[in-house]
Every structure is written in C-alpha cells, then in structure tokens.
Design a protein around this motif. Structure first.
Motif, PDB file in Angstrom:
ATOM      1  N   GLY A   1      44.055 100.742  31.717  1.00 20.40           N
ATOM      2  CA  GLY A   1      42.544 100.828  31.206  1.00 20.40           C
ATOM      3  C   GLY A   1      42.262  99.572  30.897  1.00 20.40           C
ATOM      4  N   VAL A   2      42.850  98.462  31.048  1.00 26.77           N
ATOM      5  CA  VAL A   2      42.284  97.102  30.340  1.00 26.77           C
ATOM      6  C   VAL A   2      42.620  96.149  31.385  1.00 26.77           C
ATOM      7  CG1 VAL A   2      42.696  95.315  28.649  1.00 26.77           C
ATOM      8  CG2 VAL A   2      43.066  97.559  28.057  1.00 26.77           C
TER       9      VAL A   2
ATOM     10  N   HIS B   1      34.702  99.494  36.714  1.00 26.32           N
ATOM     11  CA  HIS B   1      34.189 101.074  36.780  1.00 26.32           C
ATOM     12  C   HIS B   1      35.591 101.979  36.533  1.00 26.32           C
ATOM     13  CE1 HIS B   1      36.025 101.253  40.679  1.00 26.32           C
ATOM     14  NE2 HIS B   1      35.492  99.995  41.052  1.00 26.32           N
ATOM     15  N   GLY B   2      35.180 103.244  36.229  1.00 22.12           N
ATOM     16  CA  GLY B   2      36.455 104.187  36.266  1.00 22.12           C
ATOM     17  C   GLY B   2      37.162 104.125  37.414  1.00 22.12           C
TER      18      GLY B   2
ATOM     19  N   ARG C   1      28.404 102.848  26.683  1.00 21.89           N
ATOM     20  CA  ARG C   1      28.807 103.167  28.064  1.00 21.89           C
ATOM     21  C   ARG C   1      30.189 103.428  28.119  1.00 21.89           C
ATOM     22  NH1 ARG C   1      24.463 102.551  32.026  1.00 21.89           N
ATOM     23  NH2 ARG C   1      26.274 102.399  33.802  1.00 21.89           N
ATOM     24  N   GLY C   2      31.144 103.688  27.238  1.00 23.37           N
ATOM     25  CA  GLY C   2      32.381 103.911  27.294  1.00 23.37           C
ATOM     26  C   GLY C   2      33.428 102.715  27.531  1.00 23.37           C
ATOM     27  N   TYR C   3      33.058 101.568  27.027  1.00 24.07           N
ATOM     28  CA  TYR C   3      34.155 100.390  27.193  1.00 24.07           C
ATOM     29  C   TYR C   3      33.758  99.412  26.049  1.00 24.07           C
ATOM     30  CZ  TYR C   3      30.171  97.289  28.856  1.00 24.07           C
ATOM     31  OH  TYR C   3      28.877  96.492  28.806  1.00 24.07           O
TER      32      TYR C   3
ATOM     33  N   ILE D   1      37.994  96.815  28.156  1.00 22.36           N
ATOM     34  CA  ILE D   1      38.780  98.087  27.823  1.00 22.36           C
ATOM     35  C   ILE D   1      37.868  99.134  28.177  1.00 22.36           C
ATOM     36  CG2 ILE D   1      40.112  98.642  25.752  1.00 22.36           C
ATOM     37  CD1 ILE D   1      39.771  95.930  24.498  1.00 22.36           C
ATOM     38  N   TYR D   2      38.557 100.042  28.667  1.00 18.51           N
ATOM     39  CA  TYR D   2      37.870 101.227  29.267  1.00 18.51           C
ATOM     40  C   TYR D   2      38.332 102.266  28.164  1.00 18.51           C
ATOM     41  CZ  TYR D   2      36.703 105.262  32.103  1.00 18.51           C
ATOM     42  OH  TYR D   2      36.219 106.412  32.559  1.00 18.51           O
ATOM     43  N   GLY D   3      37.172 103.208  28.196  1.00 23.67           N
ATOM     44  CA  GLY D   3      37.474 104.534  27.154  1.00 23.67           C
ATOM     45  C   GLY D   3      38.026 105.745  27.975  1.00 23.67           C
ATOM     46  N   PRO D   4      37.127 106.686  28.301  1.00 23.50           N
ATOM     47  CA  PRO D   4      35.837 106.496  28.034  1.00 23.50           C
ATOM     48  C   PRO D   4      35.146 106.673  26.804  1.00 23.50           C
ATOM     49  CG  PRO D   4      36.437 108.445  29.071  1.00 23.50           C
ATOM     50  CD  PRO D   4      37.421 107.722  28.935  1.00 23.50           C
ATOM     51  N   THR D   5      35.903 107.328  25.933  1.00 24.13           N
ATOM     52  CA  THR D   5      35.298 107.622  24.613  1.00 24.13           C
ATOM     53  C   THR D   5      35.642 106.266  23.622  1.00 24.13           C
ATOM     54  OG1 THR D   5      37.508 108.385  23.641  1.00 24.13           O
ATOM     55  CG2 THR D   5      35.920 109.917  24.891  1.00 24.13           C
ATOM     56  N   PRO D   6      34.789 106.213  22.484  1.00 25.32           N
ATOM     57  CA  PRO D   6      34.939 105.051  21.735  1.00 25.32           C
ATOM     58  C   PRO D   6      36.300 105.139  20.923  1.00 25.32           C
ATOM     59  CG  PRO D   6      32.868 106.030  21.179  1.00 25.32           C
ATOM     60  CD  PRO D   6      33.612 106.789  22.242  1.00 25.32           C
TER      61      PRO D   6
END
Length: 784
Positions: free
Chosen positions: A63-64, A127-128, A223-225, A261-266
């Motif tokens: 995710g990073v 992107h995811g 936006r989830g990152y 850094i991806y989430g998608p949530t905080p």
C-alpha cells in the motif's frame, strides 16, 4: 513557494525546467527508474545541452510507494534523515507489469501506472491495484516534476558556481474535484488546506498565525491516500494555491522524496503512516488526570504550591499532576536544573509531602534545551563541547533572545546527550516524574557547526525537536520504565509522535483562540499523533469567567488536560472571585474533572487502540470515523473522543452551539435523549454540559461515581451502559497499569459476555446510563 506568475509566465526571480519525456524506463529491485529529459527527445541532437530528472519509484511495503526525483545525483545527501520503520520494515514485493494501459508498479494494494505513450504524454497515475478505474487517487501530469534556479541564470555556464544560486526540486500531484487536504502538523488556520501556502518550518509563533510549533511533513487526502515527504528540512507547499488543481511540494536541493500511502480509509492511511514513521508511545493512566500549573511569569513558592493544591481539594477537584513552570529556577539561569533555594529550600521534601498527603500523584517540571550563560550549567557545558558552535568551530553559538547569552544543547553529540540525561536523573531523584519539554523551535540554521559534521544545519532546524524530545523521553523510560514516560512537548516534527505527549502552545484567552486550538489539535491528530493537550483557559491574558468555564469543558475532553496561563493563575477561584455557586468556576471544574474520571475505563482502553493504529485519541477528526460522509471532512468545531463519543465545544457565552451528527442514532450523554443523523442541530447549554453524544451500537463502561483521581480499578463497581447496542457490540478493558484484562461483548438477548472480569457491585443499564444524579445539568440543556 511559487515558481510561476499565473498560468503563462515564470516568476520574476525563477528559472524552471520540467520533465517532459520519459526517455527510458529501467526495472530495479521492487521498482522502476525513469530517465526524464526536460524536453522531448526527437533526435540524437536533442539529448545534448539538456538537463534530466530521474524519477525512482519503489514499492516500500503493502500500500505504499516511494517517489524520489533527482537532478544532480552527485550532490551530498546530508542528514539528519527521519528514522523510518522504527519497529521494523514489513516485507515487500514490488511487481512490474506491462499492458496496453502502460507499465505498472504494484506494491500490494497500491499501484503506479505510466502511460503507454510515455515519450509524448507525461502521465503517472497512482491508483488502487484491484480496480484502477474506481480507485484513482492522484497523478503526476505534464509540467508536474521539475527543477528551478533562483535567481534565474542567463546562461548554463553560470551553474558552474552555485554559491550564489539556489536550486529547488518540486513535484505537483493532482487534486481531484472536491478533494480536501488535511494535516501537515499542528496548524491553527483553516482545517482544509486547499487554497493555502504552507511552509514546514518550526517557529514560536503562537496559535494565531500560519506559523506552527509542530510542522509534520505528512498530509491526508479525502480521496483515500496520504503523502509523507521524506525531507527533514524546510518544505514549501502550495496546496491548490499555485495551480488550483495541484498540490506542489518543493525543497531546496537536488532531490525530493516522498511516499504515497494508500488507505482507502483514513484509519488505514494513518496505520501505514505509523509503520513508516513510528507508532505513538503509550502513556500511563495517571497522565489522563487533571494537571495544574503555576503558570509562567506568576510569583510562586512552596507555600503557593501547597495552597493551590489544598484549595483544589477543598473545592472537590483532584489534581493528579502538579507542574512547576519556568521559575522553579532563578531568573537568568534557565536551564540549569537547580531549584531556586529561596523559593524552594527543600524541594525533595516538599514533593514527598505533597504526594504522601494525596494532594497530587505526580510532579512535572519545565525545561528547555537552552543553557543560560548565568546558570550553573553553562560553563561546564561550554567547556566540554556540549553546546552548538559557530561556523568557525571555536566560539559557542549564543544570543540574548529568551535567556541572556544562552547556548543551545548539541544533541548530535552523544556526550552532550548523556550529560543532559544525568541532569534529568538528578531531578528524578528529587521526585520529578514528568518533564515539560518547552521550546526547541528557534534553532539556528546559519553560522553554526554541529558536533556531527555530517548533518545539514538547515535540516537540523525542524529535526532538532525529534532529538531533544527523544533524549528526554529515553531518560524518563530508563528511570520509570516503558509506558510510564510522559513529556509535555511543544515542538515536533515527523516521528515525534513516538514521544508523547504534545500540547498546543501559546493561545490567547478568547473564544476565537479556543477554536484555533481545536483546529490545531485536529490537524495534529491527522498527522499521526495520538495524545494532545491545550492550555485550559488560554495562555495569554486573563480569561473572563465564561471563557474559562467553556474552555474547562473542552479541555477536560482532550486526551490530556492542563490548567496553565502566562501572567495569571488558572486555579478557578482567581478567575471569578471564588464563586462557590453551581455556576461558578470551581464547581464547573469539579464537574468536568469528575466526568473525565468516570470516563477513564473507556479512555484508557481507547488509548491502547489509538497507539496500535496510529490514531488520535482526542481530538479525533470526524472524517476518521465517517470518511464516506462528505460533511465530515469540513467539521472543525467538533471532534470524536475515541470511536464512540462525539463532543462539540461551546464558543458562546450564552451557550448556543451548532453541530453535526453523521448518519445513525446518537444519544445525549447527559439526558439519554436521542437524535437521528445525518443533520445539523442547535442546542443551548449551561456550563455543566455541551453536546456530548454517544454513537449507536456502543457498549460504554463508566467508572464508579465519586472516585477521585484518574487512577483506580477500571473493572470495579463500574456502570456498563448500552446505547442502541446490537449483538456483537464490545468494549475492551484495561487495568490501571495498562494490562488488558478482557473484553465485554453483547450476546443474544442482551446477555453480557465476559462480565466475569468485573469486580464488586457493578451495574448494567440497557438504555443508556443512569442520569438521575445529573438532573440539574440535564434541565440546563435546550434543544433548539
């Protein structure tokens, strides 16, 4: 820093070149290296007399992805550098693949894709991994990666001598429609940073400006990152303020590195950020109680201290921590670690008496890293080389700002850090349990030579806060053990969350300053810090009684709570001529302190969750718990306390307040009346209440009414309260030493499972808590 004059022109004093072409892509271990000329290469001749920018992308962990842009790779990359992965780096497996959509680097849940026609179209999209079309985060587009000179050279020959030229690297990541940006440390301005120019440079600027004590090079997007900028020195950001659809990050130097850094949530973004820079440290249960300070320039001695604590007990308020501010030492001697013998002839005996009497549990003293010339410590520190030197290496760096002839502790010198620790240990021997690490922002970056010559003085300016707090925190841990170390720190940078706790600095005694402080606490919480406090009543000025009482309500719902001022005391009887009525300052403080005491089973359990996940305990921004509610990203006058309590401070003397409840059924803590969100609501409150709502599906454990002090048995004679709870609702329990003792879970037919860990005659309430004892408070709440 702006490099352009509008859309079409370059700024007067700048020369700018952009990466225009991805000429070559080389696969590296876990990543890609992109060679990007600053013009499109159509022929061999185009490759001459042309600068290039290298973009290195690497899978950091799931995710990073890290992105590093470099102009001249031969430039020294001096420290200090953030100590990443303090708990160990997770395994990583970067996967490079090619398709008709381009070349993709995948790092678990996050991917970066380079446009297939990369020679003509500069386009790198993040992107995811599982669904690029619906999980587009941000991108690097045309004219988004570049270098700049200032002043603008008229010929490339001038760059042979860089002494009079400044060189910058910058990137611009795209901002989506409606995207908001948050964090960047403890910032007191608008909660959403879009439209702002932000300089990450620690400064002692109070809470009413764009300066910040705690600049953290991390921001969180709706936006989830998130983006962590791996640069310890000054960072300039234009958040939709140079190009309205981009976040520009720039640094002086030849390279710029950041992590997306991806989430998608905080919550997931913050968890991954804490893996990168460190999780918040644990704090002991006693630290959650009420802290009382002498204030700053007030006159006080041993009798004053005893009188304050006895007065608080008389007025039914327990103080858990007493804080001696600056003048425990003599004027002109700060910091020499020596109690003023005239004011405190036997501090060890006094502290022992205070603790033995039960007036206070712990004691804190104020220090800073500045060593005054007239104090007992200066001559020794200067002789041994423990103080920062001037650039010539012989003279100690000194100035008269703050303390006459003060020097600065050079914590890059291990011997200096060891000596400073010895000084702290002598304070611990006297009975001191916690340290307020004030200052650490005014760190010179010119005409100085650090003991560690490998560090860049400009980078040391912000990073000094990390070294300073680390030394003191380590000393506390060494003496009192893991989980018992507590700071009260003002300065911070990325990673300093590992050394809790932090407070908000010098605020004025106004409603507007209280709102500034709320915004500061929210922003710091979105920067990876779990614990935060504020000067209750405001620091500057003498608060009006109504301001004091409203601030008490807010301050006792922060993770940590301290009464502190500048030139006036903050004991309640000095605010309102000792009004002993129910609406007076003393009774108000007693009520809110008692409420926080009752909340300790919940707060202490939630603190463990916050540490594990890298989340703020309180003030927790609403967007952390409700990221899918667009309104939550704009709420800067309310906050969550853990995951189940919502609080909205009152900024009005008459008690009028407007607040927002997200979707669901919410129960007023004081009345058990319910509201249904989403929606905005208006209420009017006396000084004993504010909008404090319990989230649906909550199992809330409250301590026994009437207990004094934050430390007690959190499983004994508690009140277990259900709030629209469904089967499976649960609550963790910890004992006063932080040990997990079990979990309560709601089973079928409202059966409480795990109750065998509860002791004494505990009570079980299936429709909110018992509110009879608060009937006067409940009657003072008006729904408008």
């Amino acid at each position: 820093m702006k490099f352009r004059d509008g859309m079409w022109l370059v700024a007067d004093d700048k020369y700018v070149e952009y990466a225009e072409d991805i000429y070559d892509m080389a696969e590296r271990k876990n990543g890609l290296s992109l060679l990007c000329p600053t013009r499109k290469i159509k022929s061999r001749g185009d490759s001459l007399n042309r600068s290039t920018i290298t973009i290195d992308m690497e899978a950091a962990f799931d995710g990073v992805i890290s992105v590093e842009v470099t102009h001249w790779a031969g430039a020294a990359n001096k420290g200090p550098h953030f100590g990443l992965y303090p708990d160990g780096r997770p395994g990583v497996s970067g996967v490079v693949s090619k398709s008709d959509k381009g070349t993709t680097l995948a790092s678990g849940a996050l991917s970066a894709t380079i446009h297939p026609d990369h020679h003509d179209i500069f386009d790198i999209r993040f992107h995811g991994t599982d669904d690029p079309s619906t999980k587009s985060l941000t991108s690097l587009q045309a004219r988004s990666v570049g270098l700049a000179y200032s002043p603008a050279p008229t010929s490339p020959m001038q760059t042979a001598d860089m002494r009079d030229l400044k060189h910058y690297m910058f990137t611009q990541t795209t901002l989506g429609v409606g995207e908001t940006v948050h964090g960047l440390g403890e910032r007191f301005g608008a909660f959403n940073k879009v439209g702002q120019s932000v300089t990450l440079w620690n400064a002692d600027g109070g809470t009413s400006s764009d300066q910040a004590y705690k600049n953290v090079s991390f921001w969180l997007s709706s936006r989830g990152y998130g983006v962590f900028i791996d640069h310890a020195g000054r960072v300039e950001l234009e958040v939709g303020s140079e190009r309205t659809s981009r976040v520009q990050t720039s640094v002086e130097g030849q390279r710029l590195k950041w992590y997306i850094i991806y989430g998608p949530t905080p919550k997931e973004v913050l968890r991954r950020y804490s893996v990168l820079t460190g999780r918040p440290g644990n704090v002991p249960s006693w630290s959650f109680g009420l802290w009382l300070s002498t204030s700053f320039t007030t006159s006080y001695d041993e009798d004053t201290v005893s009188g304050f604590l006895e007065g608080m007990r008389e007025r039914n308020t327990q103080v858990d921590v007493f804080h001696y501010d600056c003048f425990w030492m003599k004027a002109f001697t700060w910091t020499d670690f020596v109690f003023d013998a005239e004011k405190f002839p036997d501090p060890k005996a006094q502290i022992a008496r205070l603790k033995a009497s039960g007036l206070v549990r712990k004691v804190c003293v104020w220090i800073n890293p500045y060593i005054a010339q007239h104090g007992a410590a200066f001559a020794h520190a200067a002789e041994k080389g423990y103080l920062l030197k001037r650039k010539d290496g012989d003279d100690v760096w000194q100035w008269d700002l703050w303390q006459a002839g003060m020097g600065l502790m050079d914590f890059t010198n291990p011997a200096a850090a060891a000596w400073y620790t010895e000084c702290l240990e002598k304070l611990f021997d006297v009975g001191v349990d916690a340290i307020k690490t004030d200052f650490g922002e005014r760190i010179p970056s010119h005409d100085v030579a650090w003991h560690d010559r490998a560090v860049d003085p400009e980078k040391m300016h912000n990073y000094y806060a990390f070294l300073y707090n680390k030394v003191v925190y380590a000393a506390l841990q060494k003496r009192f053990g893991p989980g018992e170390a507590v700071l009260f720190a003002r300065a911070a940078c990325a990673g300093t969350q590992r050394f809790p706790l932090q407070w908000g600095g010098d605020c004025e005694s106004t409603a507007e300053a209280m709102a500034e402080s709320v915004r500061g606490g929210l922003s710091l919480g979105l920067s990876g810090f779990a614990f935060w406090s504020v000067d209750i009543g405001g620091f500057e000025g003498l608060p009006a009684p109504w301001i004091y009482k409203r601030w008490v309500a807010f301050g006792l719902l922060c993770s940590h709570s301290r009464l502190h001022g500048s030139s006036s005391y903050r004991v309640p009887w000095t605010i309102d001529a000792d009004d002993r009525t129910g609406e007076g300052c003393s009774r108000t403080l007693a009520r809110w302190t008692a409420l926080k005491t009752r909340l300790m089973p919940y707060l202490f359990a939630q603190a463990a969750v916050a540490v594990e996940a890298g989340l703020p305990l309180s003030l927790r921004a609403m967007c952390i718990e409700f990221p899918d509610d667009p309104t939550s990203w704009y709420l800067d006058r309310q906050f969550m306390i853990g995951d189940s309590l919502l609080a909205a401070p009152v900024f009005d003397e008459a008690g009028l307040v407007e607040f927002y409840l997200p979707k669901g059924t919410w129960t007023c803590f004081f009345t058990n009346k319910t509201r249904t969100g989403p929606g905005w609501f208006k209420e009017k409150h006396g000084f004993g209440s504010l909008p404090l709502y319990v989230r649906e599906n909550t199992l809330l454990v409250l301590g026994k009414e009437g207990i004094k002090g934050a430390v007690y048995d959190y499983t004994k004679e508690v009140e277990v309260c259900l709030y629209q709870a469904r089967e499976g609702a649960s609550a963790r329990l910890r004992d006063q030493d932080g040990k997990s003792v079990g979990q309560l879970t709601l089973g079928a037919n409202a059966e409480l499972q795990g109750a065998e860990v509860l002791r004494g005659s505990w009570t079980y309430c299936e429709a909110g808590r018992k509110v009879e004892e608060d009937s006067a408070t409940a009657k003072g709440i008006e729904w408008l």
